[in-house]
Design an enzyme around this catalytic site. Structure first.
Site, PDB file in Angstrom:
ATOM      1  N   ASP A   1      14.565  79.474  70.760  1.00  0.00           N
ATOM      2  CA  ASP A   1      15.742  79.035  71.498  1.00  0.00           C
ATOM      3  C   ASP A   1      16.996  79.345  70.668  1.00  0.00           C
ATOM      4  OD1 ASP A   1      15.677  76.710  74.102  1.00  0.00           O
ATOM      5  OD2 ASP A   1      17.560  77.512  73.305  1.00  0.00           O
TER       6      ASP A   1
ATOM      7  N   HIS B   1      14.740  81.398  86.553  1.00  0.00           N
ATOM      8  CA  HIS B   1      15.606  80.982  87.682  1.00  0.00           C
ATOM      9  C   HIS B   1      17.047  80.766  87.207  1.00  0.00           C
ATOM     10  CE1 HIS B   1      15.396  76.270  87.388  1.00  0.00           C
ATOM     11  NE2 HIS B   1      15.547  76.805  86.207  1.00  0.00           N
TER      12      HIS B   1
END
Ligand SMILES: C[S@@+](CC[C@H](N)C(=O)[O-])C[C@H]1O[C@@H](n2cnc3c(N)ncnc32)[C@H](O)[C@@H]1O
Ligand SMILES: O=c1cc(-c2ccc(O)cc2)oc2c(O)c(O)ccc12
Length: 359
Positions: free
Chosen positions: A228, A266
């Site tokens: 991340d 998404h």
């Protein structure tokens, strides 16, 4: 004289249109009353009481003056209507006194998810941050900004989160709750085969590691990496089989048997989606796979309530990120654009599906 808009409507059409317009214009009251219930602490009060409680006991537990009874019972009445509270009437409910609020109030099963520890319920402390992006959505359809969030803040969502510690912490805490809830279902029963046989996995955009921790607990022989952005993983401590790596999934993804993407694709437009997947393809072994946990819109397995929830989250993606939820055809096209040869929708759990993608 009938208004020109009404001339083609029968009287019953007109009356129906009136009802529908009230429901459409004032649908936000469901949200306002839910927030009010959270703000007053109704769910926690009923949970703490440990059993259904009368309105007067609920009010006193919330330190609400009895003088507010004539108003408070109307709040609980609408909360019952929305299915957030359940009212069990007294056996000897004396309906003659017209007080139809008499009885015992308990939380609906969904509340335990929404109210107590479910994700996305701590909007209270992020009212301005979360709701400011939704205001005057029409403005965005008349400008060239990448998202309404950008119109509201002059910043992209991820940039803003990395700069604003409290909003970033709020967001990642909610994603962690969402992940904990989802992984309890996924790993808790036979669906754990998704991770069976893997010796290494990279959770791309794995946030604060909730998913990776659940996986390494269930599969202690698996080596997990959470990739991340630097501000997210900078101070996170790994373990013997869990490592936090700061990086950019658009640049490079560490090599592993498999790559996991939960609520990632998404967030991005088609071009960015393909770029991420191409980097995933470079990271996995030839016999490896990409595991995607995300929504498949227009999924025939889902009922109307789930479809509405998916539409809400699709709007959320549009407003916050300028991205979208995708149907099966849209997913498939981008899989092949990224150079993958085959995929399988393994199963659907609630709003989301688990998809395996093979190089
Ligand atoms: C919607 S969250 C999903 C988090 C986690 N996968 C989950 O489902 O709980 C998206 C994650 O992508 C991360 N992210 C955004 N841009 C990234 C990038 N360029 N490289 C790596 N991670 C990124 C964010 O920091 C965030 O943790
Ligand atoms: O605010 C959200 C919510 C989600 C989300 C909620 C429930 C689901 O079943 C799936 C996703 O995802 C988000 C997300 O991916 C993001 O990048 C920003 C906000 C949210």
């Amino acid at each position: 004289m009938a208004d020109h808009n009404d001339q083609n409507l029968t009287p019953s059409d007109l009356l129906l249109a009136e009802t529908q317009s009230w429901n459409q214009l004032y649908f936000f009251i469901e949200h306002v009353t839910l927030k009010c219930a959270l703000q007053l602490g109704i769910p926690n009060a009923i949970t703490k009481h440990g059993k259904p409680m009368t309105l007067s006991k609920l009010m006193s537990s919330l330190s609400i003056s009895p003088s507010k009874y004539p108003y408070f019972h109307r709040l609980t009445r609408i909360l019952v209507r929305y299915g957030l509270l359940i009212l069990q009437k007294h056996e000897d409910n004396n309906v003659d006194d017209g007080d139809d609020s008499k009885g015992y109030y308990s939380l609906a099963p969904t509340d335990r998810y929404i109210m107590k520890d479910g994700p996305w319920n701590s909007m209270e402390d992020q009212d301005s941050f979360f709701f400011k992006a939704w205001n005057c959505l029409g403005d965005w359809f008349r400008n060239e900004d990448p998202s309404k969030f950008y119109t509201a803040y002059g910043d992209l969502f991820w940039t803003k989160l990395s700069r604003d510690t409290s909003s970033g912490n709020w967001f990642h805490a909610n994603m962690a709750r969402d992940s904990r809830s989802f992984m309890n279902v996924l790993i808790g029963n036979e669906f754990k085969d998704v991770f069976k046989g893997l010796t290494s996995l990279v959770d791309v955009g794995g946030g604060t590691g909730t998913v990776a921790m659940a996986i390494t607990k269930k599969f202690p022989d698996m080596k997990c990496i959470v990739l991340d952005l630097p501000p997210i993983v900078a101070n996170l401590q790994g373990s013997e089989n869990l490592e936090f790596v700061a990086g950019d999934m658009f640049q490079k993804i560490p090599a592993a048997n498999a790559v996991l993407l939960k609520s990632i694709l998404h967030d991005w437009n088609d071009e960015e989606f393909v770029k991420i997947l191409k980097n995933c393809k470079d990271a996995i072994t030839r016999s490896g796979k990409v595991i995607i946990i995300d929504m498949v819109m227009e999924n025939p397995e889902l009922d109307d309530e789930a479809f509405q929830a998916q539409l809400f989250i699709d709007m959320l993606m549009m407003v916050f990120l300028g991205s979208k939820e995708r149907n099966k055809k849209e997913w498939e096209k981008l899989f092949f654009d990224a150079g993958f040869t085959s995929y399988k929708i393994i199963l659907t759990l609630g709003l989301r599906s688990v998809i395996e993608l093979y190089p």
